[in-house]
Scaffold this active site. Structure first.
Site, PDB file in Angstrom:
ATOM      1  N   CYS A   6      34.902  46.394  55.700  1.00  0.00           N
ATOM      2  CA  CYS A   6      35.682  45.966  54.531  1.00  0.00           C
ATOM      3  C   CYS A   6      36.369  44.622  54.770  1.00  0.00           C
ATOM      4  CB  CYS A   6      36.704  47.051  54.191  1.00  0.00           C
ATOM      5  SG  CYS A   6      37.310  46.919  52.502  1.00  0.00           S
ATOM      6  N   ASP A 131      43.510  57.206  54.805  1.00  0.00           N
ATOM      7  CA  ASP A 131      43.985  55.969  55.452  1.00  0.00           C
ATOM      8  C   ASP A 131      45.449  56.131  55.834  1.00  0.00           C
ATOM      9  OD1 ASP A 131      44.040  53.343  56.362  1.00  0.00           O
ATOM     10  OD2 ASP A 131      43.873  52.433  54.364  1.00  0.00           O
TER      11      ASP A 131
HETATM   12  O1  LIG Z   1      42.316  45.270  53.839  1.00  0.00           O
HETATM   13  C1  LIG Z   1      43.295  45.125  53.111  1.00  0.00           C
HETATM   14  O2  LIG Z   1      44.022  44.137  53.218  1.00  0.00           O
HETATM   15  C2  LIG Z   1      43.628  46.159  52.073  1.00  0.00           C
HETATM   16  C3  LIG Z   1      44.613  45.873  51.156  1.00  0.00           C
HETATM   17  C4  LIG Z   1      44.943  46.792  50.175  1.00  0.00           C
HETATM   18  C5  LIG Z   1      44.294  48.013  50.110  1.00  0.00           C
HETATM   19  C6  LIG Z   1      43.306  48.325  51.044  1.00  0.00           C
HETATM   20  C7  LIG Z   1      42.950  47.421  52.027  1.00  0.00           C
HETATM   21  N1  LIG Z   1      41.987  47.690  52.955  1.00  0.00           N
HETATM   22  C8  LIG Z   1      41.565  49.025  53.290  1.00  0.00           C
HETATM   23  O3  LIG Z   1      42.309  49.486  54.423  1.00  0.00           O
HETATM   24  C9  LIG Z   1      41.545  50.413  55.165  1.00  0.00           C
HETATM   25  C10 LIG Z   1      41.478  50.132  56.664  1.00  0.00           C
HETATM   26  O4  LIG Z   1      42.222  49.109  57.131  1.00  0.00           O
HETATM   27  P1  LIG Z   1      42.407  48.818  58.704  1.00  0.00           P
HETATM   28  O5  LIG Z   1      41.068  48.962  59.376  1.00  0.00           O
HETATM   29  O6  LIG Z   1      43.415  49.792  59.204  1.00  0.00           O
HETATM   30  O7  LIG Z   1      42.888  47.424  58.744  1.00  0.00           O
HETATM   31  C11 LIG Z   1      40.146  50.373  54.580  1.00  0.00           C
HETATM   32  O8  LIG Z   1      39.988  51.473  53.740  1.00  0.00           O
HETATM   33  C12 LIG Z   1      40.137  49.117  53.750  1.00  0.00           C
HETATM   34  O9  LIG Z   1      39.242  49.238  52.689  1.00  0.00           O
END
Ligand SMILES: O=C(O)c1ccccc1N[C@@H]1O[C@H](COP(=O)(O)O)[C@@H](O)[C@H]1O
Length: 224
Positions: A6, A131
């Site tokens: 992502c 998450d």
């Molecule tokens: O990535 C972002 O900035 C974000 C912002 C707002 C909503 C979701 C976002 N990302 C999602 O976050 C999780 C994992 O993040 P991490 O690997 O802990 O950094 C994933 O589902 C992204 O799609």
């Protein structure tokens, strides 16, 4: 194991992740260090392999905003950071059909079992992404949640749901996450970045390889 990389902001990064074997690529339309516009993504997606899913990430967005992004940016699914009962998933399913990927986000910090029950009642949703969240961020936190505790909740209430695990995953810990939670899929942003919005291609490759190896050691996912 369905693997989503992502927070893509460029064709180079998105193509690199697709070539490394990602099943899905995510584009964050919400306010974020990785925020992209519909116009930016519209010029990236036509150059990506057709079989790779293109998922838009939306936080409290309206139906009209999401539908516009899907149509203009060529998305094949969405990740909804909205209330489960908002009615959004049902409207999006009706508009984009049975093959459209609809992931509902729930946060570990709230009670998992009741959230999973609510998601299960909505037949428009075909996957639930668990998450972490912090005081200021609803995603992209780089923070993992308590996997052993989550595993107990999932064992009791995840039946029939495609569970995607996110939050603080990286190339090193993804194997432990998969072994502990036995999800249907995993999703990562921060753990494969060189800087916010820019991928570290070696980390993307290592993440995918380690996720595949860990998945090959599983019998079946905990959920479906
Ligand atoms: O990535 C972002 O900035 C974000 C912002 C707002 C909503 C979701 C976002 N990302 C999602 O976050 C999780 C994992 O993040 P991490 O690997 O802990 O950094 C994933 O589902 C992204 O799609």
């Amino acid at each position: 194991m369905w693997v989503k990389i992502c927070g893509n902001t460029s064709l180079e990064d998105a193509r690199g992740a697709a070539e490394a074997g990602a099943d899905a690529l995510g584009f964050v339309f919400a306010p974020s260090k990785r925020q992209v516009t519909v116009e930016q993504v519209a010029v990236i997606t036509p150059h990506l392999p057709e079989q790779v899913e293109k998922i838009g990430v939306f936080v409290d967005a309206s139906f009209e905003e999401i539908a516009h992004a899907v149509e203009v940016a060529g998305l094949t699914g969405v990740q909804l950071h909205s209330a489960v009962h908002s009615g959004l998933a049902t409207r999006l399913r009706a508009r984009f059909g049975p093959d459209f990927r609809l992931l509902q986000v729930i946060h570990y910090q709230q009670e998992l079992t009741s959230q999973l029950t609510a998601v299960r009642q909505n037949t428009a949703i075909d996957g639930v992404l668990i998450d972490s969240r912090t005081a200021t961020l609803v995603g992209g936190t780089g923070v993992r949640f308590d996997w052993p505790a989550a595993r107990r909740a999932l064992a009791a209430s995840a039946e029939g749901l495609k569970i995607v695990v996110a939050g603080g995953l990286d190339p090193i810990n993804v194997a432990e996450a998969i072994a502990t939670l036995q999800p249907w899929g995993v999703d990562v942003v921060t753990g494969v970045e060189a800087a916010p919005g820019r991928k570290d291609h070696a980390k993307v490759k290592a993440f995918l390889e380690n996720a595949r190896i860990a998945a090959s050691k599983l019998n079946t996912p905990i959920s479906v």
